[in-house]
Design a protein around this motif. Structure first.
Motif: not given
Length: 301
Positions: A82-105
Motif C-alpha cells: 500500500l505504501h508503494n501504491l500510495l507513495g509519499n505525497s499522498c494525503l491521508y496515506r497512513w489512514s488509508l493504509i491503516a483502514g485496510r489492516i484490521p485493528n491497526r491504527t
DNA sequence: AAAGTTGTCAACCGCGCTAAT
DNA sequence: AATTAGCGCGGTTGACAACTT
C-alpha cells in the motif's frame, strides 16, 4: 460567527502521559455516550484534557479491539504494498493504509514504517525505498502477489474505517511512468463500439487521472500526478479490486467530469455526458485492474 | 555494572479541509 | 459568501525500554 473554541490553552489542562484514572473516565464516557463531540467531552467526562487529546487517546489506545505491536508478516506485506501504491505525497496515506489492516491504527502503521520498515527497506535496497517482489521468495508473498488483496475480508467488522475518501496527488516520477504509458485514444469509438461493448483490442483507461496531465508533460519530463477519488468505493480494497475490463463488459463505463475520469456504476452509465476523453488529458493504460499497480515493476514515489 | 546507543511508541504540534454560523 | 473553529491528518518529539560496548 463560527464555532465556539475547543478549549483555551490557559485552563491548566493536563498534558503528557495519561493516567489509569483518566483512561477510565474517557472509556466510561465514550461507552456511554459514543464517539464524537470531542469538544464537549472533557468537561462532560470530568477530564482536564483537550478534546483533541481525548480523541487521540481513544482512537489510538483505548478503542476496543486494537491490536498492539507484533506486526505480522501479512500485515507487513500489505503495508509495503500500500505504501508503494500510495507513495509519499499522498494525503491521508497512513489512514488509508491503516483502514485496510484490521485493528491497526494509522499511528501504529506510521510508527512501524518510520522505525522499522523504512530502515530495513533502505538497507535491503539502497537505490529504492520500495520492495521488489522478486526479492522475497516467501511462498506467502508469492501468493499475495497473485491476489494481493483477496485475503482481506472487506466486510469484516474489524476493519477500521477512516474518513479518508480520497488520495490526492499520487506522484509517479516521469522516469518510471514512461514505459507504461500507451498512446491516448482518439475517440470514444476506440473503446466502446455502437453496441456499448468494449473493443477488446484497445487499451483500457485508468480512471481518476488528473486533468493536469498532458502529453507535453511527458515530453518535458514532468512527473505524472493522479487523483484517487474513493467516493464510489466503500473501502480502499474495493477500488483495488476493480477489474476495469469486467466493468466495461458489464456496460459500466468510464466517464469524464471536469476532465477527470470516473468509473460509473452500471445504472448511471451511457448518456451524452458519458464518454472517454479523446484529447490528451487521459492516457490509455493496459491495466486489467488497478491492483496490478501494486505489483508493478516500477517504483512509485 | 555503568554508560552510551538504538528502538519503540504515545503524545503533541501544526496544517488543511470542511462544517457551522 | 465569508469567516471561524473543529476535526482529522502526517510529521515530529521525547520518555522509556532494550540492547550494546
Amino acid at each position: 460567527m463560527g464555532r465556539n473554541p475547543c478549549c483555551s490553552k490557559d485552563e491548566g489542562l493536563n498534558r503528557g502521559a495519561w493516567t489509569a484514572m483518566e483512561d477510565k473516565l474517557l472509556t466510561d464516557y465514550v461507552k456511554t455516550h459514543g464517539e464524537g463531540k470531542w469538544r464537549n467531552l472533557p468537561k462532560s467526562a470530568g477530564l482536564k484534557r483537550c478534546g483533541k487529546s481525548c480523541r487521540l487517546r481513544w482512537l489510538n489506545y483505548l478503542r476496543p479491539g486494537i491490536k498492539r505491536g507484533n506486526i505480522t508478516q501479512d500485515e507487513e506485506e500489505l503495508i509495503i504494498r500500500l505504501h508503494n501504491l500510495l507513495g509519499n505525497s499522498c494525503l491521508y496515506r497512513w489512514s488509508l493504509i491503516a483502514g485496510r489492516i484490521p485493528n491497526r491504527t494509522d499511528n501504529d502503521i506510521k510508527n512501524y514504517w518510520n522505525t522499522t520498515l523504512r530502515k530495513r527497506l533502505q538497507k535491503d535496497n539502497p537505490m529504492s525505498s520500495n520492495l521488489k517482489k522478486e526479492e522475497n521468495p516467501n511462498p506467502k508473498t508469492q501468493q499475495l502477489n497473485q491476489h494481493p488483496f483477496k485475503k482481506m475480508n472487506t466486510n469484516s467488522s474489524c476493519v477500521i474505517r477512516t474518513k479518508a475518501t480520497r488520495c490526492s496527488k499520487v506522484v509517479i516520477s516521469q522516469q518510471q511512468l514512461k514505459p507504461i504509458v500507451a498512446p491516448p485514444p482518439t475517440s470514444v469509438d476506440h473503446v466502446i463500439n455502437d453496441n456499448n461493448k468494449p473493443v477488446e483490442t484497445e487499451p483500457l483507461l485508468l480512471p481518476f487521472v488528473s486533468k493536469e496531465v498532458h502529453s507535453d508533460d511527458l515530453d518535458l519530463g514532468l512527473d505524472f500526478m493522479m487523483d484517487f477519488k474513493m467516493d464510489d468505493f466503500n473501502l480502499f480494497s474495493d477500488l483495488l479490486h476493480v477489474d476495469f475490463s469486467q466493468s466495461l463488459e458489464n456496460n459500466s463505463t468510464i466517464s469524464s467530469s471536469d476532465n477527470k475520469g470516473y468509473l460509473c456504476p452500471k445504472s448511471d452509465h451511457i448518456d451524452d455526458q458519458t464518454f472517454l476523453l479523446s484529447d490528451d488529458s487521459l492516457y490509455g493504460w493496459d491495466f486489467q485492474s488497478i491492483t496490478n499497480l501494486t505489483q508493478s515493476e516500477f517504483d512509485w514515489v
